[in-house]
Design an enzyme around this catalytic site. Structure first.
Site, PDB file in Angstrom:
ATOM      1  N   VAL A 490       0.847  -1.187   0.000  1.00 32.82           N
ATOM      2  CA  VAL A 490       0.000   0.000   0.000  1.00 32.82           C
ATOM      3  C   VAL A 490       0.883   1.238   0.000  1.00 32.82           C
ATOM      4  O   VAL A 490       1.792   1.344   0.829  1.00 32.82           O
ATOM      5  CB  VAL A 490      -0.885   0.007   1.277  1.00 32.82           C
ATOM      6  CG1 VAL A 490      -1.770   1.228   1.295  1.00 32.82           C
ATOM      7  CG2 VAL A 490      -1.721  -1.262   1.392  1.00 32.82           C
ATOM      8  N   LYS A 668      10.347  11.298  20.325  1.00 31.55           N
ATOM      9  CA  LYS A 668      11.082  10.061  20.632  1.00 31.55           C
ATOM     10  C   LYS A 668      11.204   9.872  22.145  1.00 31.55           C
ATOM     11  O   LYS A 668      11.067   8.756  22.652  1.00 31.55           O
ATOM     12  CB  LYS A 668      12.463  10.093  19.993  1.00 31.55           C
ATOM     13  CG  LYS A 668      12.419   9.900  18.474  1.00 31.55           C
ATOM     14  CD  LYS A 668      13.800  10.069  17.875  1.00 31.55           C
ATOM     15  CE  LYS A 668      13.782   9.794  16.376  1.00 31.55           C
ATOM     16  NZ  LYS A 668      15.005  10.265  15.714  1.00 31.55           N
ATOM     17  N   GLY A 786      19.037   5.228   8.882  1.00 32.43           N
ATOM     18  CA  GLY A 786      19.670   4.555   7.737  1.00 32.43           C
ATOM     19  C   GLY A 786      18.771   3.471   7.205  1.00 32.43           C
ATOM     20  O   GLY A 786      17.941   2.910   7.914  1.00 32.43           O
TER      21      GLY A 786
END
Ligand code: ADP
Ligand code: ASP
Ligand code: MG
Length: 818
Positions: A490, A668, A786
């Site tokens: 999707v 975070k 990354g």
């Protein structure tokens, strides 16, 4: 009454019957056993049927058993009063509980007359009238339901199938298709809902016949064939076909999709949900259209049904175990050549062998077979036997399954092993009954690791693509992923969903070629009916809008692996609601990659909490971008120049203010504090925005042009730090001391030898203090962003989820149990 409206709204104009596809709904005895059951049936009909559909009914509850026992009592000359009284009591109780006084009186009168006929047949010749006697159960059931529908929903009539359904031969129940079809056309009435008796029919001479026990399933598919119906639903007391009888094997799992050939074999080998001939009319043998067959629960309409049809490879991997007691092994020299062929055609034995002159038949077929062989003057010996079988598409060719089947039976006496002709079953013939213990043992051995998990990946950017590149290797390498099937991809606009599974090696190319536009509603609708034991959705989108679907995913029991930070850092109310929903439906929600990419910081927190530890402090450098900037900034060149270099290298977001604002770090920290068991929201975390107010409102271009406006502040901070032999870093800090929580993200001055001050540019560092790690904190450090590490972190979550799901126990929805 709203019910009335619902069906009538779906009504069709007169003469329109032919133009609309017909659906057949068959209700088994278990679905018609009590007034409550019948009320449920009425509401199912109201919601799921149209006027030209056909309702097929079995006898109510165990009425056929009772009629059969009356016939047996009469044959052996025993008194009938008690059974007759019970029959009468059951039927009149249903009639009076459900119908209005006038209709109840009428039906009770008709029932009284039938009872008199029954008594007469029992007295006259119970053997000759066997089928007439048994037919009464279905007649009463159809008459009652039709009367009830008339009262509650719409005009209805009931049809005695003996008025139109003609078979050539009562032993093999082959339908005279042209005659029955023409008869049925004549019997149907427009603008009324037909309730037809299952189980019964007539021969060419007009005598009553039955289609064998559980024959209403077969009636339903015969009618489907005669009317070219589109769908047949067998409404029963279990929400599908399971890998073994769920009443006997609690660990049985639902088979979501079953290939026709396998369903046919299950029926042939005695699975009571499907009469052995149920599939025959649907697969062309009497010219039937290719109808779909569903097995659904009238007790739990929402539960996903088992679908029977033609499916791809994944449905072909499904395995189940079935058994049949009350069988006879017949040995007879005459069972050779044409004689054997005729007998096989007529009795459809489970097993026949020309060499040994042997057959395996149902005990109930003994008399008919003896009669058939008596004309040849042949001697026969008969031994009671049972069978247990592993059933699945071409299962007999799968040596591993064969091996497991034999291993499970190694301590039991087995007369012989054999395969069905089409190789869809491996059968063991036993000289003793198949016990529940044995069934469980064999089921465990055969079905133990076959839980199919569907995987939908949302977000096909850089990380999503890498995740998919790594997927084939993971699927073939990790045992817990053995039954994981990629079924959907999707993106924000397009979707490619393939219930039979996408080809993992070419999924992205297939997506480019075949994906179509979708709406969230369509995606949710598909997820509602997906044919897998479990469904995992991996959200690699950065989309807040997509994260708003999590609640609905959890409501559907779907597991979410999210790299997307939005839901995990949503407002406290929303976050708790999501956690509650996930908990309620047993959905897993993993988000290892929301913080620190693949670094196992979430796992470490979870592990510490699991070990009884308490977290007191979490701090560190949580942004790869800010890490890079401050590791490199030495005031030799202005901060804004460095920032533009980072932008050019793709280290910052396209608008670097997203990094400099600290909001990402703030989110975070919130995610980690929550993972550590604390309840707080974003507002509880102070956030220093490194962008001065004067630059905050500009467009990206304008900001970049005026970025020198950042320089003075950083130069000043750097020089101040330098004077103290310190350095500057953007640090997240959360602590909880004596119930007092402090949380913030800001630029700090740190001693040059501090752990946070010596990172490889781009690295993240997480420092956790806890009761176990008090003076010497736990540190996790490494690349925090990354392609490879993030995709790897997502795979780590996938393996964790699948390991948990493989062992998850399923709830079987059975009448009276749940
Ligand atoms: P109905 O009354 O609807 O015709 P049946 O009693 O004939 O229903 O068949 C349903 C029953 O079949 C279930 O209650 C279940 O106990 C039994 N059964 C046996 N094997 C299976 C299986 N593999 N999957 C589902 N049900 C099974
Ligand atoms: N009433 C019949 C039986 O009990 C037929 C059926 O239920 O399908 O076998
Ligand atoms: Mg049945």
């Amino acid at each position: 009454m709203t019910q009335t409206n619902t069906l009538e709204q779906l009504d069709f104009a007169q003469n329109n019957l032919e133009k609309h596809s017909v659906n057949i709904h068959k209700f088994g005895g278990s679905s018609l056993a009590t007034p409550e059951c019948l009320e449920r049936v009425v509401s199912i009909i109201c919601r799921h049927c149209q006027l030209n559909d056909i309702i097929v009914v079995s006898a109510n509850g165990k009425t056929t058993d009772l009629l059969l026992s009356l016939q047996q009592l009469a044959l052996s000359g025993e008194p009938l009063d008690t059974s007759l009284a019970l029959l009468s009591e059951q039927q009149t109780a249903l009639i009076y509980a459900l119908l209005n006084a006038e209709n109840a009186g009428r039906l009770a009168g008709e029932f009284e007359q039938d009872l008199n006929r029954l008594v007469a047949w029992l007295a006259e010749d119970p053997a000759v009238f066997e089928s007439d006697i048994l037919a009464l159960g279905e007649i009463w059931s159809a008459r009652l339901l039709s009367a009830l529908l008339n009262e509650r929903i719409c005009a209805s009539y009931y049809l005695d199938a003996r008025d139109f359904l003609v078979i050539d031969n009562p032993r093999d129940c082959r339908v005279d298709n042209p005659v029955s079809k023409a008869n049925l056309q004549n019997c149907r009435r427009g603008q009324k809902l037909a309730v037809i008796t299952g189980f019964i029919c007539k021969d060419h001479a007009g005598n009553s016949c039955t289609l064998g026990r559980n024959g209403s399933d077969y009636s339903a598919t015969i009618f489907a064939s005669l009317l070219s119906a589109k769908n047949v639903t067998l409404w029963t007391d279990v929400d599908g076909i399971y890998s073994a009888d769920p009443r006997v094997v609690p660990s049985a799992r639902k088979l979501h999709r079953l290939p026709n050939a396998v369903a046919r074999e299950l029926g042939r080998l005695g699975n009571p949900v499907l009469h052995k001939k149920t599939l025959q009319p649907l697969t062309g043998s009497i010219g039937g259209a290719a109808s779909h067959l569903h097995v659904a629960s009238s007790f739990d309409v929402q539960a996903a049904a088992t679908e029977i049809g033609e499916f791809g490879q994944i449905a072909r991997q499904e395995l189940s175990v079935t058994h049949l007691n009350d069988l006879l092994l017949v040995t007879c020299e005459a069972l050779q050549g044409d004689v054997l062929a005729d007998i096989v055609a007529e009795f459809s034995p489970v097993y026949s062998d020309q060499k040994s002159g042997q057959l395996v038949i149902l005990a109930s077929q003994q008399k008919a077979l003896t009669d058939a062989l008596a004309v040849l003057g042949a001697q026969l010996t008969v031994t009671p036997v049972s069978l247990i079988a592993a059933v699945g598409y071409q299962v007999a060719l799968r040596l591993d399954i064969y091996g497991r089947f034999k291993r499970a039976l190694k301590n039991d006496r087995v007369l012989r092993f054999f395969n069905s002709e089409e190789q869809h079953s491996i059968i063991a013939l036993l000289p003793q009954e198949t016990t529940p213990e044995l069934l469980n043992k064999v089921h465990h051995e055969i079905v133990k690791d076959a839980r199919h998990i569907g995987l939908v990946v949302a977000g096909l950017g850089n990380i999503g693509q890498r995740f998919l590149e790594l997927l084939p290797g993971q699927l073939s390498r990790i045992p817990a992923l053995e039954n994981v099937h990629l079924v959907g991809l999707v993106s924000s606009k397009k979707a490619l969903i393939q219930p039979d599974g996408l080809e993992v090696n070419s999924a992205l190319a297939d997506f480019s070629a075949q994906a179509t536009d979708y709406t969230n509603g369509e995606l949710l609708d598909w997820l509602k009916h997906h044919p897998y034991d479990e469904m995992i959705l991996v959200d690699i989108t950065p989309s807040e809008a997509f994260s708003r679907l999590y609640g609905e995913f959890f409501d559907l029991g779907i597991h979410v692996i999210g790299a997307n930070k939005w839901a995990a850092s949503a407002g406290t109310d929303i976050y708790h609601e999501l956690k509650n929903k996930a908990g309620k439906s047993g959905s897993l929600w993993l988000g290892n990659t929301t913080v620190g990419a693949g670094l196992p910081v979430n796992y470490a927190l979870d592990d510490l909490l699991g070990s009884g530890d308490q977290i007191t402090e979490i701090s560190g450098v949580f942004s790869g971008t800010l890490s890079w900037l401050f590791e490199h900034y030495d005031a030799q060149k202005p901060f804004s120049v460095l920032l533009k270099e980072a932008l050019a290298q793709g280290i910052t977001e396209p608008d670097p203010r997203e990094d400099l604002s600290g909001r990402d770090v703030q989110r975070k920290l919130l995610i980690l504090a929550r993972a550590a068991g604390f309840e707080l929201s974003l507002e509880d975390i102070n956030c220093q925005n490194l962008v001065p107010e004067s630059l905050q409102e500009l467009g990206t271009e304008a900001f970049l042009q005026q970025a020198a406006g950042l320089d003075a502040y950083f130069l000043q901070q750097y020089q101040q730090a330098n004077e103290k032999n310190a350095c500057i870093r953007y640090i997240a800090r959360f602590s909880s001391q004596q119930g007092k929580v402090k949380a913030g993200v800001s630029l700090e001055l740190l001693a040059v030898e501090h752990a946070f001050a010596n990172l490889t540019p781009c690295d993240n560092i997480f420092q956790i203090k806890s009761h176990w790690y008090q003076d010497n904190p736990l540190i996790i450090r490494g690349p925090g962003a990354g392609r490879d590490v993030t995709a790897g972190g997502l795979h780590s979550d996938l393996v964790t989820a699948c390991r948990q799901l493989v062992n998850k126990q399923h709830q079987v929805t059975l009448k009276g149990i749940n």
